[in-house]
Write a protein that holds these residues in place. Structure first.
Motif, PDB file in Angstrom:
ATOM      1  N   LYS A 135     -50.418 -10.944  22.961  1.00  0.00           N
ATOM      2  CA  LYS A 135     -50.505 -11.070  24.473  1.00  0.00           C
ATOM      3  C   LYS A 135     -49.318 -11.285  25.289  1.00  0.00           C
ATOM      4  O   LYS A 135     -48.271 -11.865  24.525  1.00  0.00           O
ATOM      5  CB  LYS A 135     -51.509 -12.312  24.680  1.00  0.00           C
ATOM      6  N   LYS A 136     -49.269 -10.589  26.451  1.00  0.00           N
ATOM      7  CA  LYS A 136     -47.943 -11.002  27.212  1.00  0.00           C
ATOM      8  C   LYS A 136     -48.200 -11.677  28.404  1.00  0.00           C
ATOM      9  O   LYS A 136     -49.420 -11.293  29.369  1.00  0.00           O
ATOM     10  CB  LYS A 136     -47.394  -9.481  27.567  1.00  0.00           C
ATOM     11  N   ILE A 137     -47.476 -12.643  28.766  1.00  0.00           N
ATOM     12  CA  ILE A 137     -47.711 -13.429  29.961  1.00  0.00           C
ATOM     13  C   ILE A 137     -46.689 -13.280  31.280  1.00  0.00           C
ATOM     14  O   ILE A 137     -45.400 -13.319  30.805  1.00  0.00           O
ATOM     15  CB  ILE A 137     -47.961 -14.812  29.969  1.00  0.00           C
ATOM     16  N   SER A 138     -46.916 -12.929  32.410  1.00  0.00           N
ATOM     17  CA  SER A 138     -46.133 -12.873  33.315  1.00  0.00           C
ATOM     18  C   SER A 138     -45.901 -14.406  34.118  1.00  0.00           C
ATOM     19  O   SER A 138     -46.799 -15.021  34.461  1.00  0.00           O
ATOM     20  CB  SER A 138     -46.575 -11.795  34.268  1.00  0.00           C
ATOM     21  N   GLY A 139     -44.618 -14.482  34.297  1.00  0.00           N
ATOM     22  CA  GLY A 139     -44.409 -15.912  34.808  1.00  0.00           C
ATOM     23  C   GLY A 139     -44.311 -15.466  36.344  1.00  0.00           C
ATOM     24  O   GLY A 139     -43.351 -14.914  36.708  1.00  0.00           O
ATOM     25  N   ILE A 140     -45.044 -16.321  37.061  1.00  0.00           N
ATOM     26  CA  ILE A 140     -44.676 -16.128  38.877  1.00  0.00           C
ATOM     27  C   ILE A 140     -44.488 -17.319  39.161  1.00  0.00           C
ATOM     28  O   ILE A 140     -45.224 -18.346  39.345  1.00  0.00           O
ATOM     29  CB  ILE A 140     -46.124 -15.589  39.355  1.00  0.00           C
ATOM     30  N   ILE A 141     -43.093 -17.564  39.639  1.00  0.00           N
ATOM     31  CA  ILE A 141     -42.786 -18.756  40.438  1.00  0.00           C
ATOM     32  C   ILE A 141     -43.057 -18.568  41.949  1.00  0.00           C
ATOM     33  O   ILE A 141     -42.412 -17.880  42.799  1.00  0.00           O
ATOM     34  CB  ILE A 141     -41.297 -18.747  40.196  1.00  0.00           C
ATOM     35  N   LEU A 142     -43.792 -19.548  42.577  1.00  0.00           N
ATOM     36  CA  LEU A 142     -44.226 -19.702  43.803  1.00  0.00           C
ATOM     37  C   LEU A 142     -43.345 -20.633  44.581  1.00  0.00           C
ATOM     38  O   LEU A 142     -43.079 -21.626  44.546  1.00  0.00           O
ATOM     39  CB  LEU A 142     -45.556 -20.375  43.973  1.00  0.00           C
ATOM     40  N   ALA A 143     -42.334 -19.758  45.608  1.00  0.00           N
ATOM     41  CA  ALA A 143     -41.444 -20.100  46.070  1.00  0.00           C
ATOM     42  C   ALA A 143     -41.141 -19.807  47.696  1.00  0.00           C
ATOM     43  O   ALA A 143     -40.063 -19.583  48.130  1.00  0.00           O
ATOM     44  CB  ALA A 143     -39.838 -19.937  45.373  1.00  0.00           C
ATOM     45  N   ALA A 144     -42.357 -19.557  48.071  1.00  0.00           N
ATOM     46  CA  ALA A 144     -42.475 -19.019  49.575  1.00  0.00           C
ATOM     47  C   ALA A 144     -42.536 -20.198  50.759  1.00  0.00           C
ATOM     48  O   ALA A 144     -42.359 -19.768  51.934  1.00  0.00           O
ATOM     49  CB  ALA A 144     -43.642 -18.025  49.543  1.00  0.00           C
ATOM     50  N   GLY A 145     -42.803 -21.432  50.290  1.00  0.00           N
ATOM     51  CA  GLY A 145     -43.307 -22.385  51.107  1.00  0.00           C
ATOM     52  C   GLY A 145     -42.299 -22.663  52.148  1.00  0.00           C
ATOM     53  O   GLY A 145     -41.292 -22.661  51.713  1.00  0.00           O
ATOM     54  N   SER A 146     -42.586 -23.392  53.110  1.00  0.00           N
ATOM     55  CA  SER A 146     -41.585 -23.840  54.294  1.00  0.00           C
ATOM     56  C   SER A 146     -41.131 -25.255  54.132  1.00  0.00           C
ATOM     57  O   SER A 146     -40.265 -25.666  54.686  1.00  0.00           O
ATOM     58  CB  SER A 146     -42.200 -23.502  55.708  1.00  0.00           C
ATOM     59  N   ALA A 147     -41.812 -25.923  53.162  1.00  0.00           N
ATOM     60  CA  ALA A 147     -41.483 -27.273  52.860  1.00  0.00           C
ATOM     61  C   ALA A 147     -41.397 -28.141  54.239  1.00  0.00           C
ATOM     62  O   ALA A 147     -40.549 -28.938  54.166  1.00  0.00           O
ATOM     63  CB  ALA A 147     -40.278 -27.450  51.942  1.00  0.00           C
ATOM     64  N   SER A 148     -42.564 -28.217  54.652  1.00  0.00           N
ATOM     65  CA  SER A 148     -42.596 -29.027  56.154  1.00  0.00           C
ATOM     66  C   SER A 148     -42.274 -30.422  55.928  1.00  0.00           C
ATOM     67  O   SER A 148     -41.762 -31.019  56.770  1.00  0.00           O
ATOM     68  CB  SER A 148     -43.710 -28.538  57.125  1.00  0.00           C
ATOM     69  N   ARG A 149     -42.810 -30.966  54.770  1.00  0.00           N
ATOM     70  CA  ARG A 149     -42.722 -32.598  54.813  1.00  0.00           C
ATOM     71  C   ARG A 149     -41.270 -32.726  54.312  1.00  0.00           C
ATOM     72  O   ARG A 149     -40.918 -33.985  54.407  1.00  0.00           O
ATOM     73  CB  ARG A 149     -43.774 -32.887  53.854  1.00  0.00           C
ATOM     74  N   MET A 150     -40.474 -31.916  53.744  1.00  0.00           N
ATOM     75  CA  MET A 150     -39.250 -32.154  53.279  1.00  0.00           C
ATOM     76  C   MET A 150     -38.177 -32.094  54.312  1.00  0.00           C
ATOM     77  O   MET A 150     -37.257 -32.665  54.422  1.00  0.00           O
ATOM     78  CB  MET A 150     -38.847 -31.005  52.082  1.00  0.00           C
ATOM     79  N   GLY A 151     -38.464 -31.051  55.478  1.00  0.00           N
ATOM     80  CA  GLY A 151     -37.543 -31.015  56.532  1.00  0.00           C
ATOM     81  C   GLY A 151     -36.588 -30.027  56.232  1.00  0.00           C
ATOM     82  O   GLY A 151     -35.414 -29.946  57.060  1.00  0.00           O
TER      83      GLY A 151
END
Length: 200
Positions: free
Chosen positions: A6-22
């Motif tokens: 079995k092969k697993i693809s790692g998807i890193i979700l890094a698209a957000g605007s991080a509004s709470r972080m500023g």
């Protein structure tokens, strides 16, 4: 299909605007790198078959600031419409020979290669289409979703993420106990970040 085939693809979700972080939290310093840089390195150190990074907010600056060697970057121009758009964009980029996708969050730098591999092992040795880590009874990340359910991911809308699938397929989810709070720790606010780096 079983075991190491079995092969697993790692998807890193890094698209957000991080509004709470500023600010662009993907680029916040962490050790010798950044939050996103550490997540990518942890994925590289694991035995994921491939690594896909989904960028959106400030994609140009992030692309110039981080070493993406050994990964494939895809851009989600609709990131403002919610996390589901990044899940869909990531799944669209998964290689055809991969049997599942593991969704890693760009603000979880403490999720080590060992944790990633533990979850991969659970998926490879079992038959469950969804694998979710739990620590002290609390659901964490990253989550693995098998290819037969990609069609459901493609139909998600708004900022739901994959949670609706967890309810729909609750009877066939494999819950993996991970004795490490890293799977619960993400960085949404300046206070979260200060807590994270104070423990380093």
């Amino acid at each position: 299909m079983s075991g190491q085939n079995k092969k697993i693809s790692g998807i890193i979700l890094a698209a957000g605007s991080a509004s709470r972080m500023g600010k662009t939290k993907q680029l916040l310093p962490f050790g010798e790198t950044t939050l996103l840089g550490r997540v990518i390195q942890n994925a590289r150190d694991s035995r994921l078959h491939e690594i896909i990074v989904v960028l959106g907010h400030n994609a140009g600056k992030i692309s110039r600031s981080i070493d993406f060697e050994g990964t494939r970057v895809t851009r989600n121009t609709a990131y403002a419409n919610g996390q589901s758009t990044s899940l869909i964009k990531g799944v669209e980029a998964v290689s055809s020979d991969c049997d599942a996708a593991m969704f890693l969050l760009a603000d979880q730098p403490l999720v080590t290669a060992a944790i990633i591999n533990r979850l991969a092992d659970a998926f490879e040795t079992g038959t469950a289409p969804i694998v979710i880590p739990y620590c002290n009874g609390k659901r964490g990340n990253p989550v693995i979703i098998a290819r037969p359910l990609f069609y459901r991911l493609a139909s998600l809308s708004a900022d739901t993420g994959a949670r609706v699938l967890f309810e729909e397929f609750k009877d066939v989810i494999l819950r993996v106990s991970v004795p490490d709070k890293a799977i619960l720790v993400d960085v949404d606010t300046p206070a979260d970040y200060q807590t994270l780096i104070s423990k380093k």
